[in-house]
Scaffold this motif. Structure first.
Motif, PDB file in Angstrom:
ATOM      1  N   LEU A   1     -13.838 -15.845 -31.139  1.00  0.00           N
ATOM      2  CA  LEU A   1     -14.121 -14.423 -30.995  1.00  0.00           C
ATOM      3  C   LEU A   1     -15.176 -14.282 -29.907  1.00  0.00           C
ATOM      4  CD1 LEU A   1     -13.932 -11.445 -31.850  1.00  0.00           C
ATOM      5  CD2 LEU A   1     -15.700 -11.933 -33.564  1.00  0.00           C
ATOM      6  N   TYR A   2     -14.829 -13.562 -28.840  1.00  0.00           N
ATOM      7  CA  TYR A   2     -15.757 -13.230 -27.751  1.00  0.00           C
ATOM      8  C   TYR A   2     -16.098 -11.753 -27.889  1.00  0.00           C
ATOM      9  CZ  TYR A   2     -14.161 -17.503 -25.369  1.00  0.00           C
ATOM     10  OH  TYR A   2     -13.841 -18.800 -25.041  1.00  0.00           O
ATOM     11  N   GLY A   3     -17.352 -11.387 -27.625  1.00  0.00           N
ATOM     12  CA  GLY A   3     -17.709  -9.984 -27.694  1.00  0.00           C
ATOM     13  C   GLY A   3     -18.908  -9.654 -26.827  1.00  0.00           C
ATOM     14  N   LEU A   4     -18.941  -8.418 -26.332  1.00  0.00           N
ATOM     15  CA  LEU A   4     -20.098  -7.925 -25.588  1.00  0.00           C
ATOM     16  C   LEU A   4     -21.106  -7.379 -26.585  1.00  0.00           C
ATOM     17  CD1 LEU A   4     -18.326  -6.121 -22.619  1.00  0.00           C
ATOM     18  CD2 LEU A   4     -19.284  -8.429 -22.688  1.00  0.00           C
ATOM     19  N   VAL A   5     -22.343  -7.837 -26.459  1.00  0.00           N
ATOM     20  CA  VAL A   5     -23.419  -7.440 -27.371  1.00  0.00           C
ATOM     21  C   VAL A   5     -24.664  -7.112 -26.551  1.00  0.00           C
ATOM     22  CG1 VAL A   5     -22.510  -8.864 -29.263  1.00  0.00           C
ATOM     23  CG2 VAL A   5     -24.206  -9.832 -27.696  1.00  0.00           C
TER      24      VAL A   5
ATOM     25  N   LEU B   1      -4.529 -20.570 -22.117  1.00  0.00           N
ATOM     26  CA  LEU B   1      -4.311 -22.008 -22.009  1.00  0.00           C
ATOM     27  C   LEU B   1      -5.650 -22.655 -21.694  1.00  0.00           C
ATOM     28  CD1 LEU B   1      -1.255 -21.745 -19.609  1.00  0.00           C
ATOM     29  CD2 LEU B   1      -1.177 -21.947 -22.096  1.00  0.00           C
ATOM     30  N   ILE B   2      -6.058 -23.650 -22.493  1.00  0.00           N
ATOM     31  CA  ILE B   2      -7.332 -24.328 -22.255  1.00  0.00           C
ATOM     32  C   ILE B   2      -7.136 -25.830 -22.353  1.00  0.00           C
ATOM     33  CG2 ILE B   2      -9.694 -24.707 -23.074  1.00  0.00           C
ATOM     34  CD1 ILE B   2      -9.751 -21.829 -24.037  1.00  0.00           C
ATOM     35  N   ALA B   3      -7.612 -26.546 -21.326  1.00  0.00           N
ATOM     36  CA  ALA B   3      -7.613 -28.005 -21.320  1.00  0.00           C
ATOM     37  C   ALA B   3      -9.057 -28.484 -21.384  1.00  0.00           C
ATOM     38  CB  ALA B   3      -6.937 -28.533 -20.056  1.00  0.00           C
ATOM     39  N   HIS B   4      -9.319 -29.416 -22.293  1.00  0.00           N
ATOM     40  CA  HIS B   4     -10.656 -29.976 -22.474  1.00  0.00           C
ATOM     41  C   HIS B   4     -10.731 -31.345 -21.812  1.00  0.00           C
ATOM     42  CE1 HIS B   4     -11.720 -27.123 -25.814  1.00  0.00           C
ATOM     43  NE2 HIS B   4     -10.406 -27.046 -25.843  1.00  0.00           N
ATOM     44  N   ALA B   5     -11.890 -31.688 -21.280  1.00  0.00           N
ATOM     45  CA  ALA B   5     -12.085 -32.996 -20.656  1.00  0.00           C
ATOM     46  C   ALA B   5     -11.978 -34.124 -21.678  1.00  0.00           C
ATOM     47  CB  ALA B   5     -13.447 -33.036 -19.972  1.00  0.00           C
ATOM     48  N   THR B   6     -12.025 -33.795 -22.962  1.00  0.00           N
ATOM     49  CA  THR B   6     -11.952 -34.801 -24.026  1.00  0.00           C
ATOM     50  C   THR B   6     -10.519 -35.161 -24.403  1.00  0.00           C
ATOM     51  OG1 THR B   6     -12.142 -33.012 -25.646  1.00  0.00           O
ATOM     52  CG2 THR B   6     -14.178 -34.163 -25.018  1.00  0.00           C
ATOM     53  N   GLY B   7      -9.520 -34.626 -23.691  1.00  0.00           N
ATOM     54  CA  GLY B   7      -8.139 -35.001 -23.938  1.00  0.00           C
ATOM     55  C   GLY B   7      -7.370 -34.050 -24.826  1.00  0.00           C
ATOM     56  N   ILE B   8      -7.864 -32.824 -24.980  1.00  0.00           N
ATOM     57  CA  ILE B   8      -7.208 -31.830 -25.832  1.00  0.00           C
ATOM     58  C   ILE B   8      -6.709 -30.677 -24.965  1.00  0.00           C
ATOM     59  CG2 ILE B   8      -7.578 -30.178 -27.715  1.00  0.00           C
ATOM     60  CD1 ILE B   8      -9.805 -32.162 -28.686  1.00  0.00           C
ATOM     61  N   ILE B   9      -5.492 -30.219 -25.235  1.00  0.00           N
ATOM     62  CA  ILE B   9      -4.935 -29.038 -24.581  1.00  0.00           C
ATOM     63  C   ILE B   9      -4.529 -28.059 -25.664  1.00  0.00           C
ATOM     64  CG2 ILE B   9      -3.077 -28.138 -23.130  1.00  0.00           C
ATOM     65  CD1 ILE B   9      -3.017 -30.850 -21.740  1.00  0.00           C
ATOM     66  N   GLU B  10      -4.946 -26.798 -25.518  1.00  0.00           N
ATOM     67  CA  GLU B  10      -4.689 -25.782 -26.541  1.00  0.00           C
ATOM     68  C   GLU B  10      -3.957 -24.588 -25.941  1.00  0.00           C
ATOM     69  OE1 GLU B  10      -8.867 -26.682 -28.898  1.00  0.00           O
ATOM     70  OE2 GLU B  10      -8.809 -25.227 -27.257  1.00  0.00           O
ATOM     71  N   VAL B  11      -3.006 -24.046 -26.718  1.00  0.00           N
ATOM     72  CA  VAL B  11      -2.331 -22.797 -26.392  1.00  0.00           C
ATOM     73  C   VAL B  11      -2.809 -21.784 -27.430  1.00  0.00           C
ATOM     74  CG1 VAL B  11      -0.124 -21.611 -26.198  1.00  0.00           C
ATOM     75  CG2 VAL B  11      -0.324 -23.998 -25.449  1.00  0.00           C
ATOM     76  N   TRP B  12      -3.389 -20.687 -26.949  1.00  0.00           N
ATOM     77  CA  TRP B  12      -3.977 -19.651 -27.808  1.00  0.00           C
ATOM     78  C   TRP B  12      -3.206 -18.340 -27.640  1.00  0.00           C
ATOM     79  CZ3 TRP B  12      -9.094 -20.612 -29.974  1.00  0.00           C
ATOM     80  CH2 TRP B  12      -9.705 -21.778 -29.537  1.00  0.00           C
ATOM     81  N   PHE B  13      -3.246 -17.504 -28.670  1.00  0.00           N
ATOM     82  CA  PHE B  13      -2.699 -16.152 -28.605  1.00  0.00           C
ATOM     83  C   PHE B  13      -3.707 -15.181 -29.195  1.00  0.00           C
ATOM     84  CE2 PHE B  13       1.216 -18.652 -28.487  1.00  0.00           C
ATOM     85  CZ  PHE B  13       1.821 -18.079 -27.393  1.00  0.00           C
ATOM     86  N   GLY B  14      -3.702 -13.961 -28.671  1.00  0.00           N
ATOM     87  CA  GLY B  14      -4.561 -12.911 -29.196  1.00  0.00           C
ATOM     88  C   GLY B  14      -3.887 -11.565 -29.104  1.00  0.00           C
ATOM     89  N   GLU B  15      -4.303 -10.670 -29.980  1.00  0.00           N
ATOM     90  CA  GLU B  15      -3.795  -9.305 -29.958  1.00  0.00           C
ATOM     91  C   GLU B  15      -4.541  -8.505 -28.897  1.00  0.00           C
ATOM     92  OE1 GLU B  15      -1.166  -8.367 -31.752  1.00  0.00           O
ATOM     93  OE2 GLU B  15      -1.117 -10.441 -32.453  1.00  0.00           O
ATOM     94  N   LYS B  16      -4.103  -7.301 -28.664  1.00  0.00           N
ATOM     95  CA  LYS B  16      -4.739  -6.439 -27.669  1.00  0.00           C
ATOM     96  C   LYS B  16      -6.208  -6.249 -28.002  1.00  0.00           C
ATOM     97  CE  LYS B  16      -4.180  -2.033 -25.367  1.00  0.00           C
ATOM     98  NZ  LYS B  16      -3.348  -0.836 -25.217  1.00  0.00           N
ATOM     99  N   GLY B  17      -7.067  -6.416 -26.998  1.00  0.00           N
ATOM    100  CA  GLY B  17      -8.504  -6.240 -27.177  1.00  0.00           C
ATOM    101  C   GLY B  17      -8.920  -4.800 -26.948  1.00  0.00           C
ATOM    102  N   ASP B  18     -10.230  -4.561 -26.977  1.00  0.00           N
ATOM    103  CA  ASP B  18     -10.739  -3.192 -26.854  1.00  0.00           C
ATOM    104  C   ASP B  18     -11.800  -3.044 -25.758  1.00  0.00           C
ATOM    105  OD1 ASP B  18     -12.923  -4.475 -27.909  1.00  0.00           O
ATOM    106  OD2 ASP B  18     -12.965  -3.336 -29.771  1.00  0.00           O
ATOM    107  N   LEU B  19     -11.821  -3.953 -24.788  1.00  0.00           N
ATOM    108  CA  LEU B  19     -12.806  -3.978 -23.698  1.00  0.00           C
ATOM    109  C   LEU B  19     -14.204  -4.348 -24.175  1.00  0.00           C
ATOM    110  CD1 LEU B  19     -11.826  -0.931 -21.430  1.00  0.00           C
ATOM    111  CD2 LEU B  19     -11.435  -3.363 -21.006  1.00  0.00           C
TER     112      LEU B  19
ATOM    113  N   SER C   1     -14.308  -6.751 -27.216  1.00  0.00           N
ATOM    114  CA  SER C   1     -14.120  -7.986 -27.975  1.00  0.00           C
ATOM    115  C   SER C   1     -12.710  -8.522 -27.771  1.00  0.00           C
ATOM    116  CB  SER C   1     -14.405  -7.749 -29.466  1.00  0.00           C
ATOM    117  OG  SER C   1     -13.456  -6.866 -30.019  1.00  0.00           O
ATOM    118  N   TRP C   2     -12.600  -9.852 -27.855  1.00  0.00           N
ATOM    119  CA  TRP C   2     -11.340 -10.545 -27.660  1.00  0.00           C
ATOM    120  C   TRP C   2     -11.275 -11.674 -28.679  1.00  0.00           C
ATOM    121  CZ3 TRP C   2     -14.935  -9.057 -24.238  1.00  0.00           C
ATOM    122  CH2 TRP C   2     -14.562  -8.093 -23.288  1.00  0.00           C
ATOM    123  N   GLN C   3     -10.247 -11.649 -29.513  1.00  0.00           N
ATOM    124  CA  GLN C   3     -10.092 -12.676 -30.533  1.00  0.00           C
ATOM    125  C   GLN C   3      -8.810 -13.449 -30.254  1.00  0.00           C
ATOM    126  OE1 GLN C   3     -10.767 -11.322 -34.499  1.00  0.00           O
ATOM    127  NE2 GLN C   3      -9.989 -13.180 -35.429  1.00  0.00           N
ATOM    128  N   ILE C   4      -8.928 -14.786 -30.224  1.00  0.00           N
ATOM    129  CA  ILE C   4      -7.774 -15.635 -29.962  1.00  0.00           C
ATOM    130  C   ILE C   4      -7.708 -16.739 -31.016  1.00  0.00           C
ATOM    131  CG2 ILE C   4      -7.598 -15.126 -27.490  1.00  0.00           C
ATOM    132  CD1 ILE C   4      -9.166 -17.673 -26.906  1.00  0.00           C
TER     133      ILE C   4
END
Length: 198
Positions: A163-167, A120-138, A140-143
């Motif tokens: 997409l978040y990832g450790l690099v 769940l993410i709320a932005h100061a610009t007036g947007i609220i988002e509900v995200w879903f993602g599959e199981k990650g692998d420690l 990377s995380w994709q939502i």
């Protein structure tokens, strides 16, 4: 076994987000060495817990950019089965000097027993988002957004992917794609962040 990144700030293991010692309940911690234990359900997010800072770029057909920005992300927890999340950004000029504050968002990452992820993410610009993602692998995380709500004054956003990832042996990178302002889904923001606490 997860070890600390080789390129983290040397004092990051001793640093944490500001703490409120007089709270009657456990405060959030961004340092796994301090505060309550990370809830078992959140173990898939363990590498994210901390304070991250770095720089990125924002582009989109409806803006004059690209623009460069600095950013801080905080992933913290209080021992319950969710992770609190906060992101603050500031615009930078060509020399890397701060121009002004920029985007700000806050929310919660909610790992589920099956390994999937609700965000769940709320932005100061007036947007609220509900995200879903599959199981990650420690690493990377994709939502992806399932629902986007906005106030009358907010920009039109119809969907997003991240997409978040450790690099680089421990840095955190992410890419944010957006469908907004009548444009199809395409890259909007990306950043490379280093751990400064946790």
């Amino acid at each position: 076994m997860i070890t600390g990144p080789a390129n983290a700030a040397p004092d990051s293991p001793q640093r944490n987000r500001p703490q409120w010692d007089d709270l009657p309940v456990p405060d959030d911690t961004a340092n796994l060495r301090q505060g309550p234990d990370l809830h078992e359900q959140c173990l898939g997010l363990l590498p994210l817990i901390g304070v991250w800072r770095g720089t990125g770029e924002v582009v989109y057909p409806t803006i004059d950019g690209p623009f460069h920005f600095g950013q801080q992300l905080v992933f913290a927890h209080d021992g319950r089965p969710f992770v609190s999340y906060e992101a603050r950004a500031w615009l930078l000029d060509e020399d890397g000097k701060v121009i002004r504050p920029a985007a700000r968002e806050t929310g919660f990452w909610r790992p589920q027993p099956d390994g999937s992820l609700e965000v769940l993410i709320a932005h100061a610009t007036g947007i609220i988002e509900v995200w879903f993602g599959e199981k990650g692998d420690l690493r990377s995380w994709q939502i992806e957004t399932d629902a986007v709500m906005r106030t009358p004054s907010a920009k039109e956003v119809v969907g997003a992917k991240r997409l978040y990832g450790l690099v680089n042996q421990g840095d955190l990178a992410y890419v944010d794609e957006r469908a907004m302002q009548g444009q199809p889904m395409q890259p909007h923001m990306s950043a490379l962040l280093q751990r400064v606490a946790g």
